[in-house]
Design a protein around this motif. Sequence first.
Motif, PDB file in Angstrom:
ATOM      1  N   ARG A 204       0.845  -1.192   0.000  1.00 34.72           N
ATOM      2  CA  ARG A 204       0.000   0.000   0.000  1.00 34.72           C
ATOM      3  C   ARG A 204       0.872   1.230   0.000  1.00 34.72           C
ATOM      4  O   ARG A 204       2.020   1.204   0.429  1.00 34.72           O
ATOM      5  CB  ARG A 204      -0.934   0.036   1.225  1.00 34.72           C
ATOM      6  N   GLY A 217      -3.870   4.042  -1.202  1.00 36.33           N
ATOM      7  CA  GLY A 217      -4.491   2.886  -1.824  1.00 36.33           C
ATOM      8  C   GLY A 217      -3.483   1.782  -2.067  1.00 36.33           C
ATOM      9  O   GLY A 217      -2.286   1.926  -1.784  1.00 36.33           O
ATOM     10  N   PRO A 218      -3.935   0.640  -2.599  1.00 38.27           N
ATOM     11  CA  PRO A 218      -3.034  -0.467  -2.917  1.00 38.27           C
ATOM     12  C   PRO A 218      -2.010  -0.054  -3.973  1.00 38.27           C
ATOM     13  O   PRO A 218      -2.368   0.604  -4.957  1.00 38.27           O
ATOM     14  CB  PRO A 218      -3.976  -1.555  -3.450  1.00 38.27           C
ATOM     15  N   SER A 219      -0.760  -0.427  -3.769  1.00 38.34           N
ATOM     16  CA  SER A 219       0.297  -0.044  -4.707  1.00 38.34           C
ATOM     17  C   SER A 219       0.031  -0.586  -6.105  1.00 38.34           C
ATOM     18  O   SER A 219       0.415   0.032  -7.104  1.00 38.34           O
ATOM     19  CB  SER A 219       1.653  -0.571  -4.210  1.00 38.34           C
ATOM     20  N   SER A 220      -0.646  -1.719  -6.189  1.00 40.59           N
ATOM     21  CA  SER A 220      -0.849  -2.370  -7.478  1.00 40.59           C
ATOM     22  C   SER A 220      -1.972  -1.768  -8.305  1.00 40.59           C
ATOM     23  O   SER A 220      -2.065  -2.019  -9.510  1.00 40.59           O
ATOM     24  CB  SER A 220      -1.138  -3.859  -7.271  1.00 40.59           C
ATOM     25  N   THR A 221      -2.826  -0.962  -7.675  1.00 41.06           N
ATOM     26  CA  THR A 221      -3.993  -0.460  -8.407  1.00 41.06           C
ATOM     27  C   THR A 221      -3.953   1.038  -8.683  1.00 41.06           C
ATOM     28  O   THR A 221      -4.686   1.513  -9.549  1.00 41.06           O
ATOM     29  CB  THR A 221      -5.295  -0.773  -7.628  1.00 41.06           C
ATOM     30  N   LEU A 222      -3.118   1.780  -7.963  1.00 42.88           N
ATOM     31  CA  LEU A 222      -3.054   3.219  -8.223  1.00 42.88           C
ATOM     32  C   LEU A 222      -2.299   3.474  -9.519  1.00 42.88           C
ATOM     33  O   LEU A 222      -1.217   2.935  -9.741  1.00 42.88           O
ATOM     34  CB  LEU A 222      -2.347   3.941  -7.067  1.00 42.88           C
ATOM     35  N   SER A 223      -2.860   4.310 -10.362  1.00 46.01           N
ATOM     36  CA  SER A 223      -2.220   4.608 -11.639  1.00 46.01           C
ATOM     37  C   SER A 223      -1.123   5.655 -11.461  1.00 46.01           C
ATOM     38  O   SER A 223      -1.137   6.435 -10.497  1.00 46.01           O
ATOM     39  CB  SER A 223      -3.249   5.115 -12.648  1.00 46.01           C
TER      40      SER A 223
END
Length: 234
Positions: A204, A217-223
């Motif tokens: 995150r 937010g989650p590191s994998s989903t933030l653009s």
Amino acid sequence: MAEPILKIENLDAHYRDFQALYGLSARVHPGEVVAMIGANGAGKTTLMRSIAGLMKNRPDAIRWKGQAIGRLRADQVAALGIALVPEGRLLFPSLSVEENLIIGGQIGRKGPWSLEAVYRLFPILKERRNQQSTSLSGGQQQMVAIGRALMSNPELVLMDEISLGLAPVIIRQIYEALPGIVGEGMAAVVVEQDIAKALSVTSRVYCLQEGRVALQGPSSTLSREEISRAYFGM
């Protein structure tokens, strides 16, 4: 998800008349690696210092496993299981590598980290253990600072700008060691200006801007676009 071990709620922080943090809230869960990113002056180091007990705050603004710790001293915070790898390393210049590491273990907490465990993580430190700590390269000094924090057997390690001023190959070596550091269930907060690096090793992310959380937010989903807007305030 398990209850957070660290809960920050509406944290304000001041340097005399200057306010550095404004109502900041954040969470860290057991075994989680969280990134704190932001430009210079965003409040990242102030947040780390506040958590570590180097700045006094409202007692209930920072809670560790439910306990209000916002006004505890740094040694009391460390005894609870929170260790800081400070910006700039701040080694004891008159002491050897091994003596710096031993100081980290003086708290007496039980756990997996010992001199031999640190030397397995960073073998070069065993080779240089009798050298004066500040005679090492910048990257090796950073390894000593990380090892010193681990010697306290923390449940949460705060890493403040651990790649600052280091060569890319050394940065890679240090970040490659991170899974071995948190592999025992330890949580970590990583302060980092390199956004790509921060996202690659954390689950995150919180982006700070002018003392406030601008994005989380989650590191994998933030653009990248979202992060850039929050980072630069665009």
